[in-house]
Design a protein around this motif. Structure first.
Motif, PDB file in Angstrom:
ATOM      1  N   VAL A  51       0.818  -1.206   0.000  1.00  0.00           N
ATOM      2  CA  VAL A  51       0.000   0.000   0.000  1.00  0.00           C
ATOM      3  C   VAL A  51       0.852   1.256   0.000  1.00  0.00           C
ATOM      4  O   VAL A  51       0.512   2.261  -0.615  1.00  0.00           O
ATOM      5  CB  VAL A  51      -0.972   0.016   1.202  1.00  0.00           C
ATOM      6  CG1 VAL A  51      -0.230   0.164   2.514  1.00  0.00           C
ATOM      7  CG2 VAL A  51      -1.962   1.160   1.056  1.00  0.00           C
ATOM      8  N   ILE A  78      -7.291  -4.354  -2.215  1.00  0.00           N
ATOM      9  CA  ILE A  78      -7.205  -3.973  -0.801  1.00  0.00           C
ATOM     10  C   ILE A  78      -8.068  -4.902   0.041  1.00  0.00           C
ATOM     11  O   ILE A  78      -7.654  -5.364   1.109  1.00  0.00           O
ATOM     12  CB  ILE A  78      -7.634  -2.505  -0.609  1.00  0.00           C
ATOM     13  CG1 ILE A  78      -6.656  -1.564  -1.320  1.00  0.00           C
ATOM     14  CG2 ILE A  78      -7.715  -2.152   0.884  1.00  0.00           C
ATOM     15  CD1 ILE A  78      -7.089  -0.116  -1.333  1.00  0.00           C
ATOM     16  N   TYR A 119      -3.884  -1.930   8.442  1.00  0.00           N
ATOM     17  CA  TYR A 119      -3.795  -1.807   6.991  1.00  0.00           C
ATOM     18  C   TYR A 119      -4.905  -0.919   6.440  1.00  0.00           C
ATOM     19  O   TYR A 119      -4.677  -0.048   5.590  1.00  0.00           O
ATOM     20  CB  TYR A 119      -3.858  -3.199   6.369  1.00  0.00           C
ATOM     21  CG  TYR A 119      -3.813  -3.216   4.865  1.00  0.00           C
ATOM     22  CD1 TYR A 119      -2.799  -2.565   4.170  1.00  0.00           C
ATOM     23  CD2 TYR A 119      -4.783  -3.896   4.133  1.00  0.00           C
ATOM     24  CE1 TYR A 119      -2.753  -2.595   2.784  1.00  0.00           C
ATOM     25  CE2 TYR A 119      -4.740  -3.930   2.754  1.00  0.00           C
ATOM     26  CZ  TYR A 119      -3.721  -3.275   2.084  1.00  0.00           C
ATOM     27  OH  TYR A 119      -3.681  -3.310   0.718  1.00  0.00           O
ATOM     28  N   GLN A 132      -5.099   3.450   4.377  1.00  0.00           N
ATOM     29  CA  GLN A 132      -5.714   3.876   3.124  1.00  0.00           C
ATOM     30  C   GLN A 132      -6.174   5.334   3.226  1.00  0.00           C
ATOM     31  O   GLN A 132      -6.514   5.823   4.293  1.00  0.00           O
ATOM     32  CB  GLN A 132      -6.913   2.986   2.783  1.00  0.00           C
ATOM     33  CG  GLN A 132      -6.650   1.508   2.907  1.00  0.00           C
ATOM     34  CD  GLN A 132      -5.445   1.048   2.102  1.00  0.00           C
ATOM     35  OE1 GLN A 132      -5.282   1.456   0.967  1.00  0.00           O
ATOM     36  NE2 GLN A 132      -4.619   0.215   2.699  1.00  0.00           N
ATOM     37  N   GLU A 133      -6.193   5.984   2.102  1.00  0.00           N
ATOM     38  CA  GLU A 133      -6.669   7.367   2.035  1.00  0.00           C
ATOM     39  C   GLU A 133      -7.984   7.389   1.247  1.00  0.00           C
ATOM     40  O   GLU A 133      -8.074   7.929   0.151  1.00  0.00           O
ATOM     41  CB  GLU A 133      -5.621   8.272   1.387  1.00  0.00           C
ATOM     42  CG  GLU A 133      -4.341   8.389   2.207  1.00  0.00           C
ATOM     43  CD  GLU A 133      -3.330   9.325   1.577  1.00  0.00           C
ATOM     44  OE1 GLU A 133      -3.592   9.811   0.453  1.00  0.00           O
ATOM     45  OE2 GLU A 133      -2.289   9.579   2.198  1.00  0.00           O
ATOM     46  N   PHE A 134      -9.001   6.777   1.832  1.00  0.00           N
ATOM     47  CA  PHE A 134     -10.292   6.689   1.173  1.00  0.00           C
ATOM     48  C   PHE A 134     -11.048   8.008   1.266  1.00  0.00           C
ATOM     49  O   PHE A 134     -11.050   8.655   2.316  1.00  0.00           O
ATOM     50  CB  PHE A 134     -11.160   5.613   1.834  1.00  0.00           C
ATOM     51  CG  PHE A 134     -10.697   4.207   1.603  1.00  0.00           C
ATOM     52  CD1 PHE A 134     -10.373   3.771   0.337  1.00  0.00           C
ATOM     53  CD2 PHE A 134     -10.608   3.312   2.654  1.00  0.00           C
ATOM     54  CE1 PHE A 134      -9.966   2.466   0.108  1.00  0.00           C
ATOM     55  CE2 PHE A 134     -10.199   2.009   2.442  1.00  0.00           C
ATOM     56  CZ  PHE A 134      -9.880   1.578   1.166  1.00  0.00           C
ATOM     57  N   LYS A 189     -14.566   4.697   0.544  1.00  0.00           N
ATOM     58  CA  LYS A 189     -14.754   4.021   1.817  1.00  0.00           C
ATOM     59  C   LYS A 189     -15.989   3.114   1.777  1.00  0.00           C
ATOM     60  O   LYS A 189     -15.933   1.944   2.179  1.00  0.00           O
ATOM     61  CB  LYS A 189     -14.898   5.046   2.936  1.00  0.00           C
ATOM     62  CG  LYS A 189     -15.169   4.459   4.308  1.00  0.00           C
ATOM     63  CD  LYS A 189     -15.228   5.545   5.369  1.00  0.00           C
ATOM     64  CE  LYS A 189     -16.332   6.533   5.106  1.00  0.00           C
ATOM     65  NZ  LYS A 189     -16.431   7.563   6.175  1.00  0.00           N
TER      66      LYS A 189
END
Length: 226
Positions: A103, A174, A193, A197-199, A204
């Protein structure tokens, strides 16, 4: 044989002196007004950046005669804490998970060298939190609230279906990584993990739709302890 025993005894004594100093450092750090500057927009919680506590740790270590050294070797990150007064050293280790590497480096939007630096910072921060016993309970608590939508309705797949093929493939990857961690019973690893993430809001929602109710429930039960 007697010399080997003496050397072993001396080594253990040096180690205990480092542990004693480290415990004192933990207590000293607790009394300092350290504030969290990091914010996870996905889970909605604040967390400690490395820069939030490292200056204070360095000051305490200098006062106690300790020195920390971080390195990565053979797929493992290591934080060594040396005692400059008595010569002892203790280690804190962590494997470099394939998912974290993927990631940060492969899935990152930054240049490779910048992404690699981010991974190093993340691992160094993780080991420092472990060594200094800096707790971040709100990180898990906040993630619980984001595990499932507030509505009692099932997670919708409409948002996922509306996304382009490349984004869908990334989200599926993911979700698969999270699924593999859950299968290995590494639920904390799965939570960590996900938090990397940059949702945005749509991503999301789409991501959670790729996990089934059993998988989402496993994360929630682990976080709540129920």
């Amino acid at each position: 044989m007697n010399n080997d025993y003496q050397l072993q005894a001396q080594h253990e004594e040096q180690q205990w002196k480092v542990y004693a100093k480290l415990q004192k450092a933990r207590v000293m750090l607790q009394s300092m007004p350290i504030k969290k500057s990091g914010f996870n927009s996905f889970a909605g919680f604040k967390y400690f950046e490395l820069s939030d506590f490292l200056p204070s740790v360095n000051t305490i270590f200098a006062e106690l005669g300790l020195c920390s050294v971080f390195c990565i070797n053979d797929g493992e990150a290591t934080l060594r804490i040396y005692d400059s007064e008595f010569g002892g050293v203790i280690f804190f280790n962590s494997p470099i998970a394939d998912t974290v590497s993927k990631v940060v480096i492969e899935g990152g939007k930054s240049p490779a060298i910048q992404a690699l630096g981010s991974m190093h910072t993340y691992l160094r921060r993780y080991l420092m939190l472990n060594a200094l016993e800096i707790t971040e309970h709100d990180a898990v608590d906040a993630t619980i609230k984001k595990d499932e939508p507030k509505s009692a309705k099932p997670v919708t797949v409409d948002v996922f279906d509306s996304m382009d093929a490349k984004t869908q493939e990334l989200l599926e990857d993911i979700a698969m990584d999270v699924r593999l961690l859950l299968q290995k019973d590494d639920i904390q690893g799965a939570i960590d993990y996900i938090n990397l993430q940059e949702f945005d809001a749509d991503s999301k929602t789409a991501f959670w739709s790729r996990l089934d109710s059993k998988e989402r429930s496993a994360i929630k039960k682990f976080s709540t302890g129920k």
